[in-house]
Design an enzyme around this catalytic site. Structure first.
Site, PDB file in Angstrom:
ATOM      1  N   ASP A   1     -65.375 -12.115 -98.831  1.00  0.00           N
ATOM      2  CA  ASP A   1     -64.186 -11.255 -98.752  1.00  0.00           C
ATOM      3  C   ASP A   1     -63.683 -11.073 -97.317  1.00  0.00           C
ATOM      4  OD1 ASP A   1     -66.617  -9.933 -98.484  1.00  0.00           O
ATOM      5  OD2 ASP A   1     -65.916  -8.057 -99.344  1.00  0.00           O
ATOM      6  N   HIS A   2     -64.328 -11.718 -96.353  1.00  0.00           N
ATOM      7  CA  HIS A   2     -63.879 -11.621 -94.948  1.00  0.00           C
ATOM      8  C   HIS A   2     -63.767 -12.997 -94.290  1.00  0.00           C
ATOM      9  CE1 HIS A   2     -64.803  -7.416 -95.554  1.00  0.00           C
ATOM     10  NE2 HIS A   2     -65.975  -7.795 -96.002  1.00  0.00           N
TER      11      HIS A   2
ATOM     12  N   HIS B   1     -67.954 -10.851 -90.575  1.00  0.00           N
ATOM     13  CA  HIS B   1     -69.214 -11.381 -91.099  1.00  0.00           C
ATOM     14  C   HIS B   1     -68.954 -12.400 -92.196  1.00  0.00           C
ATOM     15  CE1 HIS B   1     -68.438  -7.851 -93.696  1.00  0.00           C
ATOM     16  NE2 HIS B   1     -69.184  -8.429 -94.621  1.00  0.00           N
TER      17      HIS B   1
ATOM     18  N   HIS C   1     -76.301  -6.323 -92.467  1.00  0.00           N
ATOM     19  CA  HIS C   1     -75.419  -6.653 -93.598  1.00  0.00           C
ATOM     20  C   HIS C   1     -75.336  -8.179 -93.742  1.00  0.00           C
ATOM     21  CE1 HIS C   1     -72.323  -5.804 -96.545  1.00  0.00           C
ATOM     22  NE2 HIS C   1     -71.588  -6.737 -95.989  1.00  0.00           N
TER      23      HIS C   1
ATOM     24  N   TYR D   1     -80.057  -6.103-101.851  1.00  0.00           N
ATOM     25  CA  TYR D   1     -80.835  -6.299-100.620  1.00  0.00           C
ATOM     26  C   TYR D   1     -82.236  -5.700-100.747  1.00  0.00           C
ATOM     27  CZ  TYR D   1     -76.738  -7.823 -97.855  1.00  0.00           C
ATOM     28  OH  TYR D   1     -75.667  -8.504 -97.340  1.00  0.00           O
TER      29      TYR D   1
ATOM     30  N   HIS E   1     -69.178 -13.167 -95.302  1.00  0.00           N
ATOM     31  CA  HIS E   1     -69.114 -12.919 -96.741  1.00  0.00           C
ATOM     32  C   HIS E   1     -67.743 -13.361 -97.242  1.00  0.00           C
ATOM     33  CE1 HIS E   1     -72.536  -9.712 -97.090  1.00  0.00           C
ATOM     34  NE2 HIS E   1     -72.974 -10.950 -97.183  1.00  0.00           N
TER      35      HIS E   1
ATOM     36  N   HIS F   1     -63.574  -3.205 -94.132  1.00  0.00           N
ATOM     37  CA  HIS F   1     -62.998  -2.672 -95.369  1.00  0.00           C
ATOM     38  C   HIS F   1     -62.164  -1.438 -95.035  1.00  0.00           C
ATOM     39  CE1 HIS F   1     -64.928  -5.117 -98.454  1.00  0.00           C
ATOM     40  NE2 HIS F   1     -66.000  -5.108 -97.693  1.00  0.00           N
TER      41      HIS F   1
END
Ligand SMILES: [Zn+2]
Length: 283
Positions: free
Chosen positions: A102-103, A98, A164, A196, A100, A234
Site C-alpha cells: 500500500d506504499h 516502507h 514494521h 507479527y 508494503h 497512513h
C-alpha cells in the site's frame, strides 16, 4: 484514534498480500479513494489517496515524491501532480516509507513515468526487488540511517525506524511557510500487524530476528525527532480527513501543524506495541 484502528489500517499490508499485483480488495479500496490534491504547508503538497498517502515536495531544481500507494494508486498520483500544475518529468527522486504493497505498490509505475531516481533503505531492498506482493522495483540508490536526499536547497533526512518492516523509514525535512520554519516528520509506520511475532521462540519464530529491539529503537528515535508538522504513511495516523476538512473551512488555520498530535501518536503506537509484547509473554 483507537489502537484497533491503527491495526486495521495496516492489516491490509498482510491481508491483501496474496492477491499478487491484483486490484486492492474491498478493505484497501476504502483506503484508496481519490482525494483532491492540496497544499499542506511550505513546499509540501498532498497527492495521495483517502488513507494511503503520497507527498510531493517541490524545490526550484525539481521535485521529490514520497510513496506510491497501491499499484492502482499510481495513475491517481500522476493525475494529482498534474492537477496541482506540476510536471511528472520534474520529479527527480522517488522515496518510500516502507516496502508494503500500500506504499510501494505504485513505485515501479511512477519510476517509469518520471524517470526519477528511486531511493530506498537497505533493509527493505530485498522486499522491493522481490515483487512478491507488488510490482518489483530496483532502487537506484540504497541508503542507511541518517542519509539524506538533497535537491534545490531542500534536504530530506532518512531515519531508520524498523520493526514494521526491516527498512521502514521516517523522513524529515524543514519547510518554510509565511516566513516561519517548521520541522516536518513523515512517519513510516510503527504498527504491529496482527500476524507479527515479536519474541523469537523455537516453535514460534519472530517475524524477523531482532524485530523486538528494532521496534524499541524506533520509539526512541520517534521521541527524539523535533516535530511541528505531523504527516505519515497512513492518513488515519494523523487525522488527514479531519485536518483537510478543517483547513478547507478555515484557510487561516493549519491543523497539520500538530506537535501534540505527533507526541500522542508515538505514545499510542508504543502502548500498542507493549500490549502485543505482554500478550506474547503471556502476561
Ligand atoms: Zn505497512
Amino acid at each position: 484514534m483507537k489502537i484497533c484502528a491503527l491495526i486495521f489500517v495496516c492489516a491490509v499490508c498482510v491481508i491483501a498480500a496474496p492477491a499478487l499485483h491484483a486490484q486492492a480488495n474491498e478493505q484497501s479500496r476504502a483506503m484508496n479513494q481519490p482525494v483532491h490534491p492540496f497544499h499542506i504547508i511550505g513546499n509540501i503538497y498532498y497527492v495521495g489517496a483517502s488513507d494511503v498517502t503520497s507527498y510531493l515536495i517541490v524545490t526550484p531544481s525539481g521535485d521529490i515524491l514520497l510513496d506510491g500507494g497501491f499499484a492502482e494508486t499510481a495513475p491517481q498520483i500522476e493525475a494529482d501532480v498534474r492537477t496541482l500544475g506540476f510536471k511528472l518529468a520534474d520529479v527527480k527522486y522517488l522515496l518510500n516509507s516502507h516496502a508494503h504493497l500500500d506504499h510501494a505498490g505504485g513505485i515501479a509505475e511512477l519510476r517509469n513515468v518520471t524517470q526519477a531516481q528511486f531511493v530506498a533503505m537497505e533493509g527493505d531492498v530485498s522486499a522491493l526487488e522481490s515483487g512478491k506482493s507488488f510490482p518489483a522495483v530496483n532502487p537506484d540508490r540504497i541508503i542507511h540511517d541518517g542519509d539524506t536526499v538533497s535537491l534545490g536547497g531542500v534536504t530530506m533526512t532518512a531515519h531508520l525506524t524498523a520493526g514494521h518492516t526491516r527498512g521502514c523509514t521516517t523522513w524529515t525535512v524543514t519547510t518554510e511557510d509565511s516566513g516561519k520554519l517548521y520541522h516536518v516528520v513523515f512517519v513510516g509506520s510503527a504498527s504491529v500487524l496482527p500476524t507479527y511475532r515479536l519474541i523469537d521462540r523455537p516453535n514460534s519464530p519472530a517475524t524477523y530476528p531482532g524485530i523486538e529491539a528494532d521496534y524499541e529503537r524506533t520509539f526512541r528515535v520517534l521521541k527524539s525527532l523535533p516535530c511541528d508538522v505531523f504527516l505519515a504513511a497512513h492518513g488515519s495516523f494523523y487525522g488527514l480527513t479531519e485536518k483537510r476538512e478543517a483547513m478547507a473551512k478555515d484557510p487561516a488555520q493549519n491543523p497539520f501543524i500538530d506537535p501534540a498530535g505527533y507526541q500522542a501518536y508515538v505514545v499510542r503506537a508504543e502502548a500498542a506495541f507493549q500490549t502485543e509484547l505482554h500478550h506474547e509473554r503471556g502476561e
